[in-house]
Design a protein around this motif. Structure first.
Motif, PDB file in Angstrom:
ATOM      1  N   ALA A  88     -51.091  75.949  68.362  1.00 19.85           N
ATOM      2  CA  ALA A  88     -49.940  75.645  69.079  1.00 19.85           C
ATOM      3  C   ALA A  88     -50.339  74.560  70.070  1.00 19.85           C
ATOM      4  CB  ALA A  88     -49.490  76.662  69.793  1.00 19.85           C
ATOM      5  N   PRO A  89     -51.501  74.367  70.759  1.00 18.77           N
ATOM      6  CA  PRO A  89     -51.555  73.376  71.536  1.00 18.77           C
ATOM      7  C   PRO A  89     -51.561  71.998  70.988  1.00 18.77           C
ATOM      8  CG  PRO A  89     -53.180  75.155  72.231  1.00 18.77           C
ATOM      9  CD  PRO A  89     -52.453  75.393  70.737  1.00 18.77           C
ATOM     10  N   ILE A  90     -52.252  72.028  69.868  1.00 17.18           N
ATOM     11  CA  ILE A  90     -52.356  70.789  68.947  1.00 17.18           C
ATOM     12  C   ILE A  90     -51.018  70.352  68.487  1.00 17.18           C
ATOM     13  CG2 ILE A  90     -53.482  69.528  66.854  1.00 17.18           C
ATOM     14  CD1 ILE A  90     -55.172  70.302  69.208  1.00 17.18           C
ATOM     15  N   GLN A  91     -50.252  71.280  67.958  1.00 16.97           N
ATOM     16  CA  GLN A  91     -48.662  70.796  67.418  1.00 16.97           C
ATOM     17  C   GLN A  91     -47.897  70.407  68.692  1.00 16.97           C
ATOM     18  OE1 GLN A  91     -48.040  70.454  64.230  1.00 16.97           O
ATOM     19  NE2 GLN A  91     -50.185  71.110  63.650  1.00 16.97           N
ATOM     20  N   ALA A  92     -48.156  70.979  69.821  1.00 11.95           N
ATOM     21  CA  ALA A  92     -47.249  70.673  70.980  1.00 11.95           C
ATOM     22  C   ALA A  92     -47.553  69.636  71.897  1.00 11.95           C
ATOM     23  CB  ALA A  92     -47.185  71.928  71.730  1.00 11.95           C
ATOM     24  N   ALA A  93     -48.890  69.361  71.977  1.00 12.28           N
ATOM     25  CA  ALA A  93     -49.475  68.460  72.769  1.00 12.28           C
ATOM     26  C   ALA A  93     -49.070  66.947  72.198  1.00 12.28           C
ATOM     27  CB  ALA A  93     -51.063  68.265  72.842  1.00 12.28           C
ATOM     28  N   PRO A  94     -48.513  65.986  73.123  1.00 17.59           N
ATOM     29  CA  PRO A  94     -48.149  64.738  72.718  1.00 17.59           C
ATOM     30  C   PRO A  94     -49.463  63.822  72.484  1.00 17.59           C
ATOM     31  CG  PRO A  94     -47.963  64.846  75.028  1.00 17.59           C
ATOM     32  CD  PRO A  94     -48.203  66.249  74.577  1.00 17.59           C
ATOM     33  N   LEU A  95     -49.255  62.925  71.718  1.00 14.10           N
ATOM     34  CA  LEU A  95     -50.493  62.112  71.210  1.00 14.10           C
ATOM     35  C   LEU A  95     -51.050  61.440  72.463  1.00 14.10           C
ATOM     36  CD1 LEU A  95     -52.212  61.062  68.941  1.00 14.10           C
ATOM     37  CD2 LEU A  95     -50.451  59.056  68.712  1.00 14.10           C
ATOM     38  N   ALA A  96     -50.206  61.014  73.491  1.00 12.38           N
ATOM     39  CA  ALA A  96     -50.786  60.172  74.666  1.00 12.38           C
ATOM     40  C   ALA A  96     -51.727  61.292  75.355  1.00 12.38           C
ATOM     41  CB  ALA A  96     -50.008  59.893  75.400  1.00 12.38           C
ATOM     42  N   ASP A  97     -51.597  62.677  75.374  1.00  8.52           N
ATOM     43  CA  ASP A  97     -52.446  63.412  76.092  1.00  8.52           C
ATOM     44  C   ASP A  97     -53.762  63.676  75.381  1.00  8.52           C
ATOM     45  OD1 ASP A  97     -50.415  63.462  78.166  1.00  8.52           O
ATOM     46  OD2 ASP A  97     -49.449  65.305  77.083  1.00  8.52           O
ATOM     47  N   GLN A  98     -53.882  63.355  74.294  1.00  9.83           N
ATOM     48  CA  GLN A  98     -55.039  63.829  73.666  1.00  9.83           C
ATOM     49  C   GLN A  98     -56.273  62.824  73.862  1.00  9.83           C
ATOM     50  OE1 GLN A  98     -54.455  64.033  69.411  1.00  9.83           O
ATOM     51  NE2 GLN A  98     -52.768  65.699  69.485  1.00  9.83           N
ATOM     52  N   PRO A  99     -57.630  63.142  74.342  1.00 10.83           N
ATOM     53  CA  PRO A  99     -58.590  62.295  74.613  1.00 10.83           C
ATOM     54  C   PRO A  99     -58.862  61.645  73.104  1.00 10.83           C
ATOM     55  CG  PRO A  99     -58.887  64.082  75.719  1.00 10.83           C
ATOM     56  CD  PRO A  99     -57.732  64.651  74.883  1.00 10.83           C
ATOM     57  N   PRO A 100     -59.360  60.336  73.167  1.00 10.13           N
ATOM     58  CA  PRO A 100     -59.795  59.911  72.016  1.00 10.13           C
ATOM     59  C   PRO A 100     -61.047  60.688  71.211  1.00 10.13           C
ATOM     60  CG  PRO A 100     -60.417  58.305  73.793  1.00 10.13           C
ATOM     61  CD  PRO A 100     -59.601  59.492  74.366  1.00 10.13           C
ATOM     62  N   ALA A 101     -60.989  60.692  69.950  1.00 13.76           N
ATOM     63  CA  ALA A 101     -62.177  61.175  69.049  1.00 13.76           C
ATOM     64  C   ALA A 101     -63.217  60.243  69.477  1.00 13.76           C
ATOM     65  CB  ALA A 101     -61.781  61.490  67.824  1.00 13.76           C
ATOM     66  N   GLU A 102     -64.792  60.625  69.191  1.00 12.69           N
ATOM     67  CA  GLU A 102     -65.663  59.760  69.345  1.00 12.69           C
ATOM     68  C   GLU A 102     -65.881  58.799  68.294  1.00 12.69           C
ATOM     69  OE1 GLU A 102     -70.158  60.740  71.146  1.00 12.69           O
ATOM     70  OE2 GLU A 102     -69.493  61.834  69.552  1.00 12.69           O
ATOM     71  N   ILE A 103     -66.138  57.640  68.648  1.00 13.81           N
ATOM     72  CA  ILE A 103     -66.496  56.487  67.688  1.00 13.81           C
ATOM     73  C   ILE A 103     -67.906  56.020  68.074  1.00 13.81           C
ATOM     74  CG2 ILE A 103     -65.994  54.364  66.561  1.00 13.81           C
ATOM     75  CD1 ILE A 103     -63.457  54.826  67.114  1.00 13.81           C
ATOM     76  N   ILE A 104     -68.952  56.110  67.138  1.00 16.77           N
ATOM     77  CA  ILE A 104     -70.248  55.670  67.252  1.00 16.77           C
ATOM     78  C   ILE A 104     -70.643  54.231  66.521  1.00 16.77           C
ATOM     79  CG2 ILE A 104     -72.688  56.390  66.977  1.00 16.77           C
ATOM     80  CD1 ILE A 104     -71.205  58.254  68.737  1.00 16.77           C
ATOM     81  N   VAL A 105     -71.123  53.523  67.604  1.00 18.21           N
ATOM     82  CA  VAL A 105     -71.500  52.053  67.058  1.00 18.21           C
ATOM     83  C   VAL A 105     -73.007  52.355  66.462  1.00 18.21           C
ATOM     84  CG1 VAL A 105     -71.767  49.654  67.851  1.00 18.21           C
ATOM     85  CG2 VAL A 105     -70.190  51.159  68.959  1.00 18.21           C
ATOM     86  N   THR A 106     -73.132  52.438  65.394  1.00 19.47           N
ATOM     87  CA  THR A 106     -74.358  52.766  64.804  1.00 19.47           C
ATOM     88  C   THR A 106     -75.264  51.364  64.816  1.00 19.47           C
ATOM     89  OG1 THR A 106     -73.522  52.440  62.526  1.00 19.47           O
ATOM     90  CG2 THR A 106     -73.685  54.569  63.332  1.00 19.47           C
ATOM     91  N   ALA A 107     -74.717  50.245  64.541  1.00 21.84           N
ATOM     92  CA  ALA A 107     -75.169  48.943  64.517  1.00 21.84           C
ATOM     93  C   ALA A 107     -75.965  48.517  65.790  1.00 21.84           C
ATOM     94  CB  ALA A 107     -74.309  47.702  64.281  1.00 21.84           C
TER      95      ALA A 107
END
Length: 814
Positions: free
Chosen positions: A115-134
């Motif tokens: 339920a929290p994922i479906q109900a939470a607006p996109l703006a409230d979701q912290p960004p998933a981690e992106i790794i700079v492997t270079a």
């Protein structure tokens, strides 16, 4: 800090599996785990790092499943159970400390979703981690001090993969190129561009396949992007970590690694039709074979691409002369003996055949020219690489050793007014042996250090010849000292060999003097041993003249390149940074007016400040901006001598101001809007005598081949149709501003000032994807490159955009 393992990017089409395993006891240990809500693929990477577990994924589509936040002390097994609850996926144990995430047989009803994922607006979701492997330290994007463009495989259709470097040019505003033809172009990042002529000087942009260097004193090999999981473009000099030839930045291609657990693959086919030209097509196949489950696997990629011609040669009465064929493939063998060891053996081969040159002449007509002879070219590329990695907790050892053989053969129409047809040929063979060994401590918070040593040996052999097709016994000379035999007999012109041996030690460390402020310092100490000699010297060159030039080339240089940066993320969601970095290129020998001359090394120093907010494509709003100043000393440039032949010389000192920015907005969950722009102000502030001898007057001149202004607008829409279909629609428009071909009045022709557009759509049902794409929607005749043949620099030559082209494609995964 929990134990961690190095994970492959989860955008691998069929599987992402841990690159190292942890000790069996860790699987049941309770550890501190903190994972933000986001995508399952990113959550699996973070969980692997924090617990040392080996976590694989059998289906790429699982990576996009939404997952809740996890915070607390628990085992990896418990964390997986929470992540997968109600997702329609489950975890299967593999060995003592490994799991494979697979799709459950029966998908749960919609009400079972968290339920929290479906109900939470996109703006409230912290960004998933992106790794700079270079960064070579797996630095999280919010804690990387610099501009980076990260493109994952989900953004590439098979049609775009067949385009190779052209696809990257369409997506990255700071990336530019010459357009002499597939496999013979020079790439530039920001405005670090020397010239558009191909000579023996080293590239300003470093290109890598994983940890292996792709090029040195040769143009872009233009490898196709099939089965490439991720591409990273790092802007600005990268001398500390990448050494010589990274003045403008680096481009790093990361192919998908072999899947150790499951068979699988993909096939694609496409047909294209070009307005005003010939049809084309492309085929590719990828096959993954586990030889010994969880221990040994092979991944093979093969492809063939034909780009139809669209230039007519009215003098020879031939249509669509500039057809290009490319074929090649890659093979990767992965061995995972256990205890944190991974051994990869990789091979690449690609061959490009161009039937003729790519340019036209406006005075003759649109998409037309009048040449006396055909000007074919070919590129032959071979790479072999052995990579060994060992993982201990947060400590990692990486060793990469490999060999590259790159041959580029080109030809130019050398016919003179009222003279017989003539053809000038040059063949450049580059052999590279390189090895790098580094020890890395890369922590999840962006801190850590790297210490390494490398050795590189590069040999470049540039052979030249001139062929006349006249029948007269005595013919006027085109190049002084080079005979004109006639009847198709080739006469050797002076060439040159350059040899470079580089031994290097480098290091970089990041620390946090106060909370929220990260300081990074580094340096690279390189000793270069340089030598060169003339090849097939003409009789007009005296022995003493050759000996003097070769003695000047035989020398040793020691260079230290420092780097430093400051970064703060004390303001939530906002990264601010300042950075100083340097890059250099060693010197060598070049031929000027049939004389062998030495050119010296050059060095670029860049100071930049920037800001970044959010994660593009995942947050409601993401933005980045950067201002940079570059001081470029003793610039090496491939220019033309007074005869018109390509040569290399130091043209003086220059400076470059760069301002760039990007904004990415997601007004809807399914829709992403992307806008970027870059402005460059480049000047040759102190020209050398060589430039003044080309009739140049004054003390300030724009540097070549990079537009003063470029920008890109794009949209991407993705949605589901029913229960089993996905639809995506994307489009872009890229503006390339005006630039000049080269330095001085002879190479002063303008180019650019055009808009390139594209539109593509895809429908995926199960394992099958249907695609339709259109490029150059407006059928623009814009000039990408003003060079035709260096033996005629005053005709109104231009290199047009490929006319409007439509492609239909079919992809099948199995």
């Amino acid at each position: 800090m929990g134990r961690r393992t190095s994970l492959l990017i989860v955008t691998t089409p069929l599987f992402a599996i841990a690159a190292a395993t942890a000790t069996p006891a860790l699987g049941a240990d309770r550890q501190d785990i903190s994972i933000a809500p986001g995508r399952l693929g990113d959550a699996a990477i973070a969980l692997g790092r924090q617990t040392g577990a080996s976590i694989g994924m059998s289906d790429q589509s699982l990576a996009s499943l939404r997952t809740p936040a996890i915070q607390g002390r628990m085992s990896a097994e418990s964390a997986l159970r929470i992540l997968l609850k109600g997702s329609g996926a489950k975890a299967q144990r593999i060995g003592a400390n490994g799991w494979r995430i697979v799709r459950a047989k029966s998908p749960p009803p919609p009400s079972a979703a968290p339920a929290p994922i479906q109900a939470a607006p996109l703006a409230d979701q912290p960004p998933a981690e992106i790794i700079v492997t270079a960064s070579k330290r797996d630095t999280p994007l919010p804690r990387y001090a610099g501009m980076v463009e990260a493109l994952d495989s989900s953004l590439f259709t098979s049609g775009e993969a067949s385009g190779g470097t052209a696809t990257l040019l369409a997506r990255v505003a700071s990336l530019s190129s010459t357009h002499a033809g597939t496999g013979r172009n020079k790439l530039f990042i920001r405005a670090i561009a020397d010239s558009g002529v191909a000579g023996p000087t080293q590239a300003t942009t470093g290109q890598y396949l994983g940890d292996m260097r792709l090029n040195y004193a040769a143009p872009d090999p233009d490898l196709k992007l099939y089965d490439v999981g991720r591409v990273e473009v790092l802007e600005g000099p990268q001398g500390t970590l990448y050494g010589a030839g990274s003045l403008g930045g680096i481009i790093r291609l990361m192919p998908n690694a072999p899947n150790l657990a499951e068979y699988g693959g993909q096939m694609s086919a496409g047909l294209s039709a070009t307005q005003h030209g010939d049809p084309g097509g492309d085929l590719s196949a990828t096959l993954n074979i586990p030889i010994v489950s969880e221990k040994l696997a092979l991944r093979v990629v093969s492809y063939g691409v034909q780009d139809g011609g669209y230039i007519d040669d009215v003098n020879r009465g031939k249509d669509d002369v500039n057809r290009v064929r490319t074929y090649g493939g890659r093979a990767a063998l992965r061995f995972a003996p256990g205890d944190g060891w991974i051994i990869d053996l990789n091979g690449v081969y690609q061959h490009i055949d161009g039937d003729d040159a790519q340019y036209a002449s406006r005075s003759v007509g649109r998409l037309q020219r009048a040449s006396a002879v055909a000007q074919p070219y070919y590129s032959d590329y071979l790479l072999a690489n052995l990579r060994i990695e060992k993982q201990w907790d947060s400590l990692r050892f990486v060793s990469s050793t490999g060999y590259v053989r790159h041959i580029l053969a080109e030809s130019y129409d050398a016919t003179q007014p009222n003279g017989p047809p003539a053809l000038f040929r040059q063949r450049n063979r580059v052999d590279i042996f390189s090895t790098e060994n580094r020890l890395v401590r890369d922590l999840d918070n962006g801190l850590g250090w790297i210490l390494g040593a490398s050795y590189l040996q590069s040999t470049s052999d540039l052979h030249r010849s001139l062929t006349s097709f006249g029948t007269a016994e005595v013919q006027p000379a085109i190049i002084p000292g080079v005979p004109m035999y006639g009847r198709g007999m080739a006469a050797a012109a002076t060439g040159v060999q350059n040899m470079v041996n580089e031994a290097t030690m480098f290091g970089e460390a990041s620390f946090e003097p106060v909370k929220g402020l990260i300081a990074t310092v580094g340096g690279r100490l390189t000793n270069s041993r340089l030598s060169g000699e003339a090849l097939d010297p003409v009789a007009a060159l005296s022995f003493s003249e050759l000996a003097r030039a070769e003695a000047q080339a035989d020398r040793s240089e020691t260079i230290f390149l420092p780097s430093a940066s400051l970064l703060t993320d004390a303001i939530p969601g906002l990264t601010l940074y300042a950075r100083f970095q340097q890059g250099f290129r060693p010197g060598g020998l070049a031929v000027d007016d049939q004389r062998v001359r030495r050119y010296q090394n050059d060095r670029a120093s860049t100071v930049e400040v920037g800001a970044r907010k959010g994660v593009p494509g995942r947050d409601l709003f993401a933005a980045s901006a950067n201002i940079a100043y570059t001081d470029w000393r003793n610039i090496q440039a491939d220019v033309t001598d007074r005869i018109g032949l390509p040569t290399t010389a130091n043209i003086g000192d220059g400076r470059i101001y760069t301002v760039e920015g990007r904004i990415v907005v997601r007004p809807l969950r399914q829709l992403t809007l992307d806008g970027s722009a870059i402005y460059n102000d480049s000047r040759l502030t102190q020209p050398t005598d060589f430039v003044r001898m080309l009739s140049y007057e004054g003390r300030s001149l724009s540097l070549p081949n990079v537009a003063n202004l470029s920008g890109r607008l794009a949209f991407d829409y993705r949605t589901t149709i029913g229960d089993d279909m996905r639809f995506n629609l994307s489009g872009s428009a890229r503006y390339v501003g005006k630039s000049r071909l080269g330095v001085g009045p002879i190479l002063g022709q303008t180019q650019g000032d055009y808009v390139d557009t594209s539109l593509s759509a895809g429908l995926t049902r199960g394992a099958v994807q249907y695609s339709l794409s259109l490029t150059n929607l407006l059928d623009s005749n814009g000039n990408r490159f003003s060079l035709g043949t260096p033996f005629d620099l005053r005709t109104d030559y231009y290199t047009p955009l490929r006319p409007r082209t439509v492609r239909i494609g079919l992809d099948l995964a199995f």
